[in-house]
Design a protein around this motif. Structure first.
Motif, mmCIF file in Angstrom:
data_model
loop_
_atom_site.group_PDB
_atom_site.id
_atom_site.type_symbol
_atom_site.label_atom_id
_atom_site.label_comp_id
_atom_site.label_asym_id
_atom_site.label_seq_id
_atom_site.Cartn_x
_atom_site.Cartn_y
_atom_site.Cartn_z
ATOM 1 N N ILE A 77 -17.762 -43.845 67.753
ATOM 2 C CA ILE A 77 -17.913 -42.740 66.803
ATOM 3 C C ILE A 77 -17.812 -41.450 67.624
ATOM 4 O O ILE A 77 -18.609 -41.222 68.549
ATOM 5 C CB ILE A 77 -19.272 -42.800 66.065
ATOM 6 N N LEU A 78 -16.792 -40.650 67.329
ATOM 7 C CA LEU A 78 -16.564 -39.403 68.076
ATOM 8 C C LEU A 78 -17.684 -38.408 67.751
ATOM 9 O O LEU A 78 -18.140 -38.382 66.609
ATOM 10 C CB LEU A 78 -15.210 -38.819 67.704
ATOM 11 N N ARG A 79 -18.024 -37.596 68.743
ATOM 12 C CA ARG A 79 -17.540 -37.638 70.104
ATOM 13 C C ARG A 79 -18.318 -38.598 71.000
ATOM 14 O O ARG A 79 -17.757 -39.233 71.890
ATOM 15 C CB ARG A 79 -17.761 -36.256 70.763
ATOM 16 N N PRO A 132 -24.089 -43.426 71.246
ATOM 17 C CA PRO A 132 -25.336 -43.458 72.028
ATOM 18 C C PRO A 132 -26.587 -43.249 71.174
ATOM 19 O O PRO A 132 -27.648 -43.751 71.518
ATOM 20 C CB PRO A 132 -25.185 -42.306 73.025
ATOM 21 N N MET A 133 -26.468 -42.476 70.071
ATOM 22 C CA MET A 133 -27.667 -42.100 69.327
ATOM 23 C C MET A 133 -27.649 -42.662 67.903
ATOM 24 O O MET A 133 -26.698 -42.453 67.143
ATOM 25 C CB MET A 133 -27.788 -40.571 69.239
ATOM 26 N N LEU A 134 -28.719 -43.360 67.536
ATOM 27 C CA LEU A 134 -28.902 -43.839 66.164
ATOM 28 C C LEU A 134 -30.135 -43.108 65.632
ATOM 29 O O LEU A 134 -31.259 -43.520 65.895
ATOM 30 C CB LEU A 134 -29.104 -45.358 66.170
ATOM 31 N N THR A 136 -30.851 -40.770 62.118
ATOM 32 C CA THR A 136 -31.159 -41.136 60.729
ATOM 33 C C THR A 136 -30.430 -42.421 60.342
ATOM 34 O O THR A 136 -30.784 -43.064 59.359
ATOM 35 C CB THR A 136 -30.693 -40.037 59.749
ATOM 36 N N GLY A 137 -29.367 -42.724 61.085
ATOM 37 C CA GLY A 137 -28.546 -43.897 60.759
ATOM 38 C C GLY A 137 -27.395 -43.574 59.826
ATOM 39 O O GLY A 137 -26.564 -44.442 59.537
ATOM 40 N N GLY A 138 -27.307 -42.315 59.369
ATOM 41 C CA GLY A 138 -26.248 -41.949 58.427
ATOM 42 C C GLY A 138 -24.850 -42.142 59.007
ATOM 43 O O GLY A 138 -23.970 -42.706 58.344
ATOM 44 N N SER A 139 -24.648 -41.686 60.244
ATOM 45 C CA SER A 139 -23.314 -41.789 60.850
ATOM 46 C C SER A 139 -22.928 -43.255 61.029
ATOM 47 O O SER A 139 -21.804 -43.666 60.689
ATOM 48 C CB SER A 139 -23.285 -41.079 62.207
ATOM 49 N N ALA A 201 -26.461 -35.956 72.640
ATOM 50 C CA ALA A 201 -25.673 -36.796 73.553
ATOM 51 C C ALA A 201 -24.271 -36.228 73.783
ATOM 52 O O ALA A 201 -23.785 -36.200 74.916
ATOM 53 C CB ALA A 201 -25.589 -38.219 72.999
ATOM 54 N N GLY A 202 -23.621 -35.770 72.710
ATOM 55 C CA GLY A 202 -22.266 -35.230 72.855
ATOM 56 C C GLY A 202 -22.249 -34.029 73.793
ATOM 57 O O GLY A 202 -21.406 -33.927 74.690
ATOM 58 N N ASP A 203 -23.190 -33.124 73.611
ATOM 59 C CA ASP A 203 -23.253 -31.942 74.479
ATOM 60 C C ASP A 203 -23.530 -32.328 75.923
ATOM 61 O O ASP A 203 -22.986 -31.736 76.854
ATOM 62 C CB ASP A 203 -24.340 -30.978 73.986
HETATM 63 C C1 PRP Z 1 -24.628 -37.470 66.952
HETATM 64 C C2 PRP Z 1 -24.595 -38.878 67.521
HETATM 65 C C3 PRP Z 1 -24.369 -39.711 66.291
HETATM 66 C C4 PRP Z 1 -25.155 -38.973 65.246
HETATM 67 C C5 PRP Z 1 -26.466 -39.687 65.060
HETATM 68 O O1 PRP Z 1 -23.360 -37.016 66.726
HETATM 69 O O2 PRP Z 1 -23.611 -39.052 68.502
HETATM 70 O O3 PRP Z 1 -23.017 -39.834 65.913
HETATM 71 O O4 PRP Z 1 -25.367 -37.648 65.740
HETATM 72 O O5 PRP Z 1 -27.167 -39.110 64.024
HETATM 73 P P1 PRP Z 1 -27.474 -39.858 62.648
HETATM 74 O O6 PRP Z 1 -27.922 -41.237 63.007
HETATM 75 O O7 PRP Z 1 -28.572 -39.019 62.061
HETATM 76 O O8 PRP Z 1 -26.236 -39.832 61.810
HETATM 77 P P2 PRP Z 1 -23.057 -35.506 66.283
HETATM 78 O O9 PRP Z 1 -23.058 -35.372 64.820
HETATM 79 O O10 PRP Z 1 -23.972 -34.577 67.042
HETATM 80 O O11 PRP Z 1 -21.559 -35.322 66.750
HETATM 81 P P3 PRP Z 1 -20.904 -35.304 68.208
HETATM 82 O O12 PRP Z 1 -20.973 -36.715 68.747
HETATM 83 O O13 PRP Z 1 -19.517 -34.868 67.948
HETATM 84 O O14 PRP Z 1 -21.680 -34.348 69.066
#
Ligand code: PRP
Ligand code: URA
Length: 209
Positions: A77-79, A132-134, A136-139, A201-203
């Motif tokens: 999932i980008l980035r 890397p980050m889970l 809220t789980g929405g993404s 994580a992206g930053d």
């Molecule tokens: C971050 C992370 C996940 C999401 C997790 O991405 O890499 O994709 O947030 O959050 P969620 O579980 O609440 O949906 P971000 O939206 O910051 O985008 P990026 O990776 O482009 O920085």
């Protein structure tokens, strides 16, 4: 119910601690993420399909096992998910790689889709979805829906740090998807960031802040 696998191997935990430290810069952060991805990859691919292959050792012919790497797809999932791809490709170099672009709206915290390019034959592959980050789980849930709409039936979600909310949401909406993480943290803050977490994580991977 999907299974939650917490990879608590000492080397994974050690590297994660360095990544969490706010003094760790992007170069080290990226390298550690790649190393952890490779280590976690051992567990995520533990039951990957093997095929028989006939070879000849210096002593005799034999039938041996070989990973059927053509059956795997890695989908970041980008980035930030990109940071986990190289470590997995080190393990399975012939895996195909798809990309799903999602970002969280800063006010609603809801994911917004901006890109999707997947291998044509992805429905026949085991898919490792990486981020890397889970939080809220929405993404993750939206990305899993996109994969299922393409016919994927064998999906694993590989993250570094999860919040209990994110784990619960994926398990409720996608009980067929196993989750692999290095840590489940305490809670989300008012900006839906994981606490204690490791920040954005992206930053941190790309040095954008
Ligand atoms: C971050 C992370 C996940 C999401 C997790 O991405 O890499 O994709 O947030 O959050 P969620 O579980 O609440 O949906 P971000 O939206 O910051 O985008 P990026 O990776 O482009 O920085
Ligand atoms: N996205 C991140 O990069 N970090 C968090 O803690 C939550 C979402």
């Amino acid at each position: 119910m999907s299974q939650l696998h917490v990879i608590n191997h000492p080397m994974v935990q050690h590297k994660l601690t360095i990544m969490r430290d706010k003094e760790t810069g992007s170069k080290d952060f990226r390298e550690l993420l790649k190393e952890i991805a490779m280590l976690m990859g051992y567990e995520v691919t533990r039951d990957i399909a093997l095929e028989d292959v006939c070879i000849e050792t210096p002593i005799c012919k034999m039938t041996a096992k070989r990973v059927s790497g053509r059956k795997l797809a890695i989908v970041p999932i980008l980035r930030a998910g990109l940071g986990l791809v190289d470590g997995l490709l080190t393990l399975v170099p012939v895996a195909k790689v798809g990309h799903i672009g999602l970002y969280r709206n800063e006010e609603t915290h809801k994911p917004v889709v901006y890109y999707c390019k997947l291998p044509e034959d992805i429905q026949g592959r085991m898919v490792i979805l990486t981020d890397p980050m889970l939080a809220t789980g929405g993404s993750a849930c939206d990305a899993i829906v996109m994969l299922k709409e393409r016919g994927c039936t064998n999906i694993r979600l590989m993250c570094l740090v999860a919040a209990p909310d994110g784990v619960a949401k994926v398990q409720a909406e996608h009980p067929d998807v196993d989750i692999y993480v290095a840590a489940v943290d305490d809670h989300l803050n008012e900006n839906a960031y994981i606490v204690p977490g490791l920040g954005d994580a992206g930053d941190r991977i790309f040095g954008t802040k």
